[in-house]
Design a protein around this motif. Structure first.
Motif, PDB file in Angstrom:
ATOM      1  N   GLN A   1     -14.881 -15.238  -4.844  1.00 10.45           N
ATOM      2  CA  GLN A   1     -15.523 -15.686  -3.614  1.00 10.45           C
ATOM      3  C   GLN A   1     -16.930 -16.206  -3.879  1.00 10.45           C
ATOM      4  O   GLN A   1     -17.383 -17.160  -3.239  1.00 10.45           O
ATOM      5  CB  GLN A   1     -15.580 -14.535  -2.612  1.00 10.45           C
ATOM      6  N   THR A   2     -17.612 -15.602  -4.839  1.00  8.75           N
ATOM      7  CA  THR A   2     -18.979 -16.027  -5.155  1.00  8.75           C
ATOM      8  C   THR A   2     -19.002 -17.462  -5.667  1.00  8.75           C
ATOM      9  O   THR A   2     -19.794 -18.294  -5.191  1.00  8.75           O
ATOM     10  CB  THR A   2     -19.602 -15.094  -6.204  1.00  8.75           C
TER      11      THR A   2
ATOM     12  N   LEU B   1     -18.165 -20.236  -3.106  1.00  8.15           N
ATOM     13  CA  LEU B   1     -19.199 -20.581  -2.132  1.00  8.15           C
ATOM     14  C   LEU B   1     -20.059 -21.757  -2.588  1.00  8.15           C
ATOM     15  O   LEU B   1     -20.905 -22.237  -1.834  1.00  8.15           O
ATOM     16  CB  LEU B   1     -20.092 -19.366  -1.864  1.00  8.15           C
TER      17      LEU B   1
END
Length: 275
Positions: A89-90, A93
């Motif tokens: 998810q990091t 982004l």
């Protein structure tokens, strides 16, 4: 908006950190094996010190042997790292389109893998160069081998070696794309099926893909054994015969890689989300 160049550079720097760790472990491990082997062979530490020059050829040989295993292990590590970043998810982004994200991640993993191979070749070349000038017996052996190969070392031999190396790299890239495809397709199918049945359907899909790949592998294996391996044996017998089938085989693998690559981009953009 993050540019493709900057994201690719960040991915490469992140993955290249492990390149040096793997390489250092490989170099130190080969040196340890060489010292241990010579100590066993000589039996005494003083006698071992008198044979210090023989350590270099042994170090070279052990490094080359370890290269085979380390390259395979590093490829597996890159494949796992690639999928972890796709799921992160990091990283997801990052202000960039999904297509550019997947392309940057996949290509940086493959380039890092090639970079590791190149560093292995450079280290082996340095050890070969130093061993050649430090060990007289090793230098004489190299000169005899060179005299045997030189009269038959033609341009076709270089083409043969290049095409075989290119084929191996393309096959490695295909394997990494296939891992992503199985990952993405499983996620896509699970999103459109009832929870009770999606696990079975995914397994059946994987079995079907394995069967198709096995059939394709059977066809490719026949070409490889009859053509590629035959050319390689001719090269080892000091009578290199270039195989015209190799460039077409490489072209076929390139086309297959492009098709799978495009499918993966589509699946990644529309069906695959970070966890």
């Amino acid at each position: 908006m993050t540019s493709f160049k900057n994201l690719f550079g960040r991915f490469f720097v992140e993955k290249a950190k492990k390149v040096y760790s793997f390489l250092i472990i490989q170099i130190v491990g080969a040196l340890a094996f060489s010292i241990f082997g010579l100590l066993i062979g000589t039996g005494e530490f003083g006698e071992f010190l008198n044979l210090y020059s023989e350590l270099l050829p042994d170090w070279l040989m052990d490094f080359c042997l370890l290269s085979f295993f380390f390259i395979i292990f590093f490829f597996i590590y890159m494949a796992v790292k690639n999928e972890r970043i796709n799921r992160s998810q990091t990283w997801r982004l990052t202000a960039i389109t999904d297509e550019k994200f997947y392309i940057a991640n996949s290509l940086s993993s493959f380039i890092t893998f090639i970079y590791f191979i190149i560093l292995n070749i450079i280290v082996a070349g340095i050890l070969l160069f130093v061993s050649f000038f430090m060990d007289k017996a090793f230098r004489n052996s190299c000169e005899r081998i060179f005299k045997q190969f030189r009269p038959n070392f033609e341009l076709n031999t270089i083409r043969l070696i290049f095409d075989i190396m290119l084929l191996l790299l393309l096959c490695c890239f295909f394997i990494s794309l296939l891992i992503s495809f199985l990952n993405f397709s499983s996620k896509a199918i699970m999103d459109y099926l009832p929870v009770a049945s999606n696990g079975l359907i995914v397994k059946l899909l994987h079995i079907f893909i394995v069967i198709v790949i096995a059939l394709l592998f059977t066809k490719v294996e026949k070409i490889f054994v009859d053509q590629v391996l035959g050319s390689l044996l001719n090269f080892l017998n000091l009578n290199p015969a270039y195989n015209n089938t190799l460039p077409y085989l490489n072209l076929i693998v390139v086309v297959v890689n492009l098709i799978v690559f495009i499918i993966n981009i589509f699946l990644f953009k529309h069906f695959f989300e970070a966890e």
